[in-house]
Design an enzyme around this catalytic site. Sequence first.
Site, mmCIF file in Angstrom:
data_model
loop_
_atom_site.group_PDB
_atom_site.id
_atom_site.type_symbol
_atom_site.label_atom_id
_atom_site.label_comp_id
_atom_site.label_asym_id
_atom_site.label_seq_id
_atom_site.Cartn_x
_atom_site.Cartn_y
_atom_site.Cartn_z
ATOM 1 N N GLU A 9 0.744 -1.240 0.024
ATOM 2 C CA GLU A 9 0.183 0.014 -0.132
ATOM 3 C C GLU A 9 0.910 1.184 0.022
ATOM 4 O O GLU A 9 1.818 1.485 0.802
ATOM 5 C CB GLU A 9 -0.969 -0.150 1.342
ATOM 6 C CG GLU A 9 -1.778 1.378 1.518
ATOM 7 C CD GLU A 9 -2.572 1.629 0.434
ATOM 8 O OE1 GLU A 9 -2.792 2.796 -0.097
ATOM 9 O OE2 GLU A 9 -3.374 0.427 0.284
ATOM 10 N N SER B 170 -5.627 2.412 -5.285
ATOM 11 C CA SER B 170 -5.342 0.911 -4.918
ATOM 12 C C SER B 170 -6.021 0.089 -6.021
ATOM 13 O O SER B 170 -5.358 -0.951 -6.657
ATOM 14 C CB SER B 170 -5.777 0.523 -3.568
ATOM 15 O OG SER B 170 -5.094 0.954 -2.578
ATOM 16 N N HIS C 80 -1.336 3.076 5.389
ATOM 17 C CA HIS C 80 -2.442 3.961 5.031
ATOM 18 C C HIS C 80 -2.797 4.898 6.221
ATOM 19 O O HIS C 80 -3.076 4.421 7.464
ATOM 20 C CB HIS C 80 -3.557 3.108 4.723
ATOM 21 C CG HIS C 80 -4.821 3.658 4.074
ATOM 22 N ND1 HIS C 80 -5.486 4.667 4.204
ATOM 23 C CD2 HIS C 80 -5.132 3.245 2.677
ATOM 24 C CE1 HIS C 80 -6.371 4.929 3.335
ATOM 25 N NE2 HIS C 80 -6.187 4.194 2.139
ATOM 26 N N ASP D 143 1.114 -0.287 -4.936
ATOM 27 C CA ASP D 143 -0.177 0.031 -5.777
ATOM 28 C C ASP D 143 -0.042 1.185 -6.550
ATOM 29 O O ASP D 143 -0.280 1.304 -7.509
ATOM 30 C CB ASP D 143 -1.182 -0.345 -4.968
ATOM 31 C CG ASP D 143 -1.419 0.304 -3.812
ATOM 32 O OD1 ASP D 143 -0.123 1.287 -3.395
ATOM 33 O OD2 ASP D 143 -2.367 0.419 -2.897
ATOM 34 N N HIS D 144 0.650 2.325 -5.679
ATOM 35 C CA HIS D 144 0.646 3.580 -5.950
ATOM 36 C C HIS D 144 1.569 4.287 -4.856
ATOM 37 O O HIS D 144 1.971 3.663 -4.068
ATOM 38 C CB HIS D 144 -0.738 4.243 -6.335
ATOM 39 C CG HIS D 144 -1.373 4.359 -5.002
ATOM 40 N ND1 HIS D 144 -1.372 5.176 -4.190
ATOM 41 C CD2 HIS D 144 -2.368 3.234 -4.647
ATOM 42 C CE1 HIS D 144 -2.123 4.818 -2.989
ATOM 43 N NE2 HIS D 144 -2.929 3.909 -3.452
#
Length: 657
Positions: free
Chosen positions: A300, A339, A457, A511-512
Amino acid sequence: MWNVLLKKATRSLAHYQTLIVGFALGLIILSVSRLLLFIWQFDRVTEAANIGYLMVMGLRADVVQMGYLTLPLLLFAPLFLNRWGLGLWQKLQSIWLIIAITYIAFMEISTPAFVMQYDLRPNRLFIEYLEYPKEVFSMLWAGFKPWLFVSGVVVIGCLYGLTKLAKRLNTSPPIDNKKVVSSLVVWPLLVILVFAGVRSTLAHRPANPAFFAVTSDALVNSLVISSAYSVEYAIYNMRHEASAASVYGKVPIDQILNTVKKQPHLVEKTFPSEKYPTVHFNPASRNYNKPKNIVVILEESLGATFVKDLGGVGVTPNLEQLRQEGWWFKQLYATGTRSVRGIEAVISSFLPTPARSTVKLSLSQQNFYTAADLLSRKGYFTEFIYGGETHFDNMGSFFTGNGFQSILGQGDIVNPQFVGSWGASDGDLFNTAHQRFKELEKIGQPFFSLVFTSSNHEPFEFPDNAIELYSKSKNTVENAVKYADFALGEFIKKAKRSEYWEDTIFLIVADHDTRVYGNELVPINKFHIPGLILGGSIKPRKIDSIVSQIDLLPTVISLAGVSSWTPSIGQDLSAENVPFANRAMMQFGNNYAWMTNDAVIILTPSGSMAGYYDFHKNSFVRSSKVHDTLYNDALAHALLPSWLYQNLAYFVPEDLN
């Protein structure tokens, strides 16, 4: 004479008084809010354009917004402009005033917190996240308590003040037939004026947010319009899910396919299916007596900004060590900023579009290609393991419909040591994954597993005393990344001591990046992410070429010894004697970037820009020297995925297995 005209005008507009006051009040609130936002982002705004010009354009956009709110009620006015309906008409206007202006004010007061998180005004994410109130409220409570308080005060204050104002405006004088007739006479003119304000232009198409995109800075463009307008337009697009062709222009599908198939890694391929035009055969580059297991660890928000070897702050010591043991990608780029976009690119090797990720769209919930579907047909056991709620972002539905045989979420993690807003910690997640892999290896079952982390996150919650903090305040993104890296390192240590290590290939990829922002139409540096292929059979290798997320699974599947039919146009980077494609594609809102070693093309709803990206200054530099071929490549790859989705063409038919 002027007094007479003024009296006539007053009489004609008397029964629209509340609507007019509300319209004007909305313009004032939106203009003041925009000015304050411009002052807050003064450097970026003044670098992008003249503030006075932007304020005028903003006022024009606000007229559009207030027109949208006013016109529906105004259209029904003649039904109430009579002796029986006037009382109800006044009450309807009062209710409209309270709801409309409170809504406008709430959206504006919510804007700074959203900008701090996403570097844009509230957009479709604002709506999508409403589906997950528990997770979102936890994030807001941890990171944005002041804004929650201020927002609450503003909403309560608006409701109170507007109720008082509505009562003042909602007087009930004796019915004056002359006023009623005058109101009916002036009604068509008011409708025409409001409609003209909504359209805002005499051009063929009415104004939309792209019309107000007057700078090269995506944030500044978003500040020109209001947050309410931004969200409403996003809802409209979500309902209609416009294809890329409606954003960038139409090109015949034969021309699109011809351009795509001329890419270096596809030019020698054969495409036998007319219905599934991108399906081709990809032979494995490695051969084993038994194909390797595949584990994808999707990290994440782990951008290159945190990895020292990629120019970041250096809070990933375990990843830095591991990069020397496998295939390390120096120029790997995410396709998007969410995501689900990362899942779409990694698991399905699907190109990005201006629409929502296919993880959330209706036509891709079944018979849509994923690596899990491919490998389940090859006898693999396929599983998704996540520390949070698997319904989030529709992941569970998408996975179960497209090849994943098992879904494990927060409720399946036994005795987690730490549970935060987004679920069990990465350490608990990896412990569960490790046990699953040992069990599957023991029974000789080849497996494919997607392990999706969540500790990094916001609000960045993780176990106490797990790491030496990078920054003094615990719940920061750097500390969360460092913990995520620690949990990853501990897992890899266990994996190396396990029986499944030699039989497994691991893909570790983000994911990014976190908080993608920048004063560019597409801030390319914020799409840069780490990627590593690791395992007992993998020899160290550094890849300097430009690589996209869509290239990773084709490469890993090939390295695992699996030959297959695939609709993916991602490149198998392990194939011998095939030149690297050396390209990456990035979707940022409605803007699409196509990057090669030589140039960058950025497609926008209002046109395209050609140039190159200066990584030293983190800025896009326009240039007229870019060849048309690159523009054609960019446009073809931007348009293809929408066509494949809409035509249910991104799948491998059973007769090709």
